[in-house]
Design a protein around this motif. Structure first.
Motif, PDB file in Angstrom:
ATOM      1  N   SER A  35       0.819  -1.225   0.000  1.00  0.00           N
ATOM      2  CA  SER A  35       0.000   0.000   0.000  1.00  0.00           C
ATOM      3  C   SER A  35       0.848   1.269   0.000  1.00  0.00           C
ATOM      4  O   SER A  35       0.393   2.316  -0.446  1.00  0.00           O
ATOM      5  CB  SER A  35      -0.947  -0.001   1.198  1.00  0.00           C
ATOM      6  N   TYR A  38       1.041   2.744  -3.541  1.00  0.00           N
ATOM      7  CA  TYR A  38      -0.191   2.968  -4.299  1.00  0.00           C
ATOM      8  C   TYR A  38      -0.208   4.331  -4.991  1.00  0.00           C
ATOM      9  O   TYR A  38      -0.594   4.447  -6.141  1.00  0.00           O
ATOM     10  CB  TYR A  38      -1.425   2.863  -3.402  1.00  0.00           C
ATOM     11  N   ILE A  42      -0.759   4.790  -8.936  1.00  0.00           N
ATOM     12  CA  ILE A  42      -1.917   5.536  -9.457  1.00  0.00           C
ATOM     13  C   ILE A  42      -1.464   6.662 -10.375  1.00  0.00           C
ATOM     14  O   ILE A  42      -2.020   6.858 -11.458  1.00  0.00           O
ATOM     15  CB  ILE A  42      -2.788   6.046  -8.296  1.00  0.00           C
ATOM     16  N   GLU A  78      -7.778  -1.118   2.244  1.00  0.00           N
ATOM     17  CA  GLU A  78      -6.706  -0.711   1.331  1.00  0.00           C
ATOM     18  C   GLU A  78      -6.930  -1.252  -0.086  1.00  0.00           C
ATOM     19  O   GLU A  78      -6.772  -0.529  -1.065  1.00  0.00           O
ATOM     20  CB  GLU A  78      -5.347  -1.162   1.868  1.00  0.00           C
ATOM     21  N   PHE A  82      -7.633   1.014  -3.484  1.00  0.00           N
ATOM     22  CA  PHE A  82      -6.675   0.964  -4.593  1.00  0.00           C
ATOM     23  C   PHE A  82      -7.330   0.488  -5.898  1.00  0.00           C
ATOM     24  O   PHE A  82      -7.207   1.139  -6.930  1.00  0.00           O
ATOM     25  CB  PHE A  82      -5.508   0.052  -4.212  1.00  0.00           C
TER      26      PHE A  82
END
Length: 193
Positions: A35, A38, A42, A78, A82
């Motif tokens: 995480s 992420y 992204i 999470e 995501f």
């Protein structure tokens, strides 16, 4: 100059996306994503705007759900956040379950599909074998997408832990994860076990 950009992005926890891959309608393959990275993934996906994203398991790899099932609520939060975020930037998201996943806990959008280890996906005429673990890959494919460990035998075996693999116009591009990603993955060998 491009190597300098790659190094700078890598050091500062980002993922360098070459201009050729921006807004490219490509396929992006990732695996074993903690995480902590992420945000970088992204941002990369927003730049590439891929048609397809394939995640070959362990969506929240810093949780290690198989070892710590008591963290299921953190995993759920999470993973949902995501997957729902990246699903905004691709036509199709394909998830292959890893040993630290529980997809029954996820709320998936319509453009998110679950395939099993050993399944095959065709992208632009390329036959892709999918699995989380190398040993569960199907036979007779053009390329093999997997994660779980860093085994890599031939060029057509694309390990999603080692690199972010991008397929565009039947060519493979390998992007580096942000620095420290393996530490965030909490590799068992690094924990002394």
């Amino acid at each position: 100059m491009e190597n300098l950009y790659k190094s700078i992005y890598h050091i500062f926890g980002a993922i360098y996306v070459p201009k050729d891959l921006r807004h490219s309608n490509a396929l992006v393959h990732i695996s074993d994503t903690p995480s902590f990275i992420y945000k970088a993934i992204i941002k990369m996906i927003k730049k590439i705007k891929p048609r397809v994203i394939i995640h070959t398991g362990d969506i929240v790899d810093d949780i290690k759900l198989e070892i710590r099932p008591q963290l299921i609520e953190v995993y759920k939060k999470e993973a949902n956040k995501f997957i729902n975020e990246i699903s905004k930037y691709a036509e199709l998201i394909i998830l292959v379950p890893g040993n630290h996943d529980d997809f029954t806990k996820l709320r998936l959008k319509d453009n998110v599909k679950i395939l099993n280890e050993g399944d095959v996906f065709i992208f632009d005429g390329i036959k892709l074998g999918l699995s989380h673990k190398y040993e569960n890959l199907p036979l007779n494919c053009d390329f093999y997408l997997y994660g779980h460990d860093k085994n890599c035998l031939k060029d057509y075996y694309l390990n999603g832990i080692k690199y972010i693999n991008v397929i565009k116009d039947k060519k493979i591009f390998k992007l580096c994860y942000p620095i420290g990603t393996d530490n965030y993955r909490l590799k068992i060998s690094r924990m002394g076990k």
